[in-house]
Design an enzyme around this catalytic site. Structure first.
Site, mmCIF file in Angstrom:
data_model
loop_
_atom_site.group_PDB
_atom_site.id
_atom_site.type_symbol
_atom_site.label_atom_id
_atom_site.label_comp_id
_atom_site.label_asym_id
_atom_site.label_seq_id
_atom_site.Cartn_x
_atom_site.Cartn_y
_atom_site.Cartn_z
ATOM 1 N N CYS A 9 0.861 -1.182 0.000
ATOM 2 C CA CYS A 9 0.000 0.000 0.000
ATOM 3 C C CYS A 9 0.901 1.236 0.000
ATOM 4 C CB CYS A 9 -0.991 -0.028 1.164
ATOM 5 S SG CYS A 9 -0.248 0.028 2.812
ATOM 6 N N ASN A 12 2.215 1.534 4.392
ATOM 7 C CA ASN A 12 2.524 0.272 5.098
ATOM 8 C C ASN A 12 2.214 0.365 6.595
ATOM 9 O OD1 ASN A 12 5.425 -1.931 5.618
ATOM 10 N ND2 ASN A 12 3.327 -2.488 5.183
ATOM 11 N N CYS A 14 -1.496 0.848 7.400
ATOM 12 C CA CYS A 14 -2.933 0.536 7.529
ATOM 13 C C CYS A 14 -3.316 -0.705 6.728
ATOM 14 C CB CYS A 14 -3.790 1.724 7.077
ATOM 15 S SG CYS A 14 -3.704 3.148 8.182
ATOM 16 N N ARG A 15 -3.457 -0.559 5.405
ATOM 17 C CA ARG A 15 -4.053 -1.630 4.604
ATOM 18 C C ARG A 15 -3.154 -2.842 4.439
ATOM 19 N NH1 ARG A 15 -5.179 2.098 -0.427
ATOM 20 N NH2 ARG A 15 -3.203 2.913 0.400
ATOM 21 N N SER A 16 -1.902 -2.644 4.039
ATOM 22 C CA SER A 16 -1.074 -3.828 3.735
ATOM 23 C C SER A 16 -0.667 -4.600 4.982
ATOM 24 C CB SER A 16 0.119 -3.483 2.835
ATOM 25 O OG SER A 16 1.019 -2.604 3.441
ATOM 26 N N ASP A 120 -8.567 3.786 1.414
ATOM 27 C CA ASP A 120 -7.533 3.988 2.429
ATOM 28 C C ASP A 120 -8.159 4.521 3.722
ATOM 29 O OD1 ASP A 120 -5.343 4.595 3.950
ATOM 30 O OD2 ASP A 120 -4.205 5.396 2.257
HETATM 31 P P1 4NP Z 1 -1.849 2.902 4.051
HETATM 32 O O1 4NP Z 1 -2.467 4.285 4.583
HETATM 33 O O2 4NP Z 1 -1.278 3.181 2.659
HETATM 34 O O3 4NP Z 1 -3.007 1.971 4.002
HETATM 35 O O4 4NP Z 1 -0.779 2.496 5.046
HETATM 36 C C1 4NP Z 1 -1.743 5.482 4.690
HETATM 37 C C2 4NP Z 1 -1.055 5.746 5.850
HETATM 38 C C3 4NP Z 1 -0.369 6.946 5.988
HETATM 39 C C4 4NP Z 1 -0.410 7.867 4.975
HETATM 40 C C5 4NP Z 1 -1.089 7.606 3.808
HETATM 41 C C6 4NP Z 1 -1.758 6.404 3.659
HETATM 42 N N1 4NP Z 1 0.260 9.112 5.134
HETATM 43 O O5 4NP Z 1 0.012 10.026 4.313
HETATM 44 O O6 4NP Z 1 1.036 9.280 6.099
#
Ligand code: 4NP
Length: 148
Positions: A9, A12, A14-16, A120
């Site tokens: 993702c 790294n 939340c989703r993955s 997300d």
């Molecule tokens: P992820 O979510 O891609 O599912 O881990 C996010 C976590 C943090 C951020 C963006 C997406 N960020 O902008 O810090």
């Protein structure tokens, strides 16, 4: 058979990592990891609200740490599963010449919940909805993994 599966993702956190832990719970024999296309959260544990939502379903994310996706991942894994189209673009931009490792959208497997990407939850704040989708996709992936 895809024995080594990498989830990707953006952050790294939340989703993955959630997908990694859910699939590992269903398939303890597989080698499973996750990574982010960004290096924004390298070394950090999964985002606290995602850890809380996962823990309520018996999924422990606390030992995971974020890392950035890298070119070596194309040879270290048999299958790379991305959460959205931007992840796919960012991963494909690093593909070495001649490498044929499949990069697929995780939602291809979520036949019970039609989605073209995993929204997300860092932005939507819907951690439970995200986990519902991940659990659906992981269940179908578990059933298909021997054929991939
Ligand atoms: P992820 O979510 O891609 O599912 O881990 C996010 C976590 C943090 C951020 C963006 C997406 N960020 O902008 O810090």
């Amino acid at each position: 058979m895809a024995n080594r599966i990498l989830f990707v993702c953006l952050g790294n956190i939340c989703r993955s990592p959630a997908a990694e832990a859910v699939l590992r719970k269903q398939n303890p024999h597989l080698e499973i990891d996750s990574a982010g296309t960004s290096r924004w959260h390298t070394g950090e544990p999964p985002y606290a609200p995602m850890q809380t939502a996962a823990r309520q379903r018996g999924v422990d994310l606390s030992s995971l740490r974020a890392r950035q996706f890298g070119v070596n991942d194309f040879t270290a894994f048999d299958l790379i599963l991305v959460m959205d189209a931007q992840n796919r673009k960012d991963v494909e931009a690093l593909r070495p010449a001649g490498n044929t490792t499949p990069v697929r959208l995780f939602t291809e497997f979520a036949t019970a919940s039609p989605h073209d990407h995993v929204p997300d939850p860092y932005y939507t704040r819907d951690f439970d909805g995200c986990l519902d989708l991940i659990e659906d996709a992981a269940a179908d992936l578990s059933a298909a993994v021997a054929e991939i």
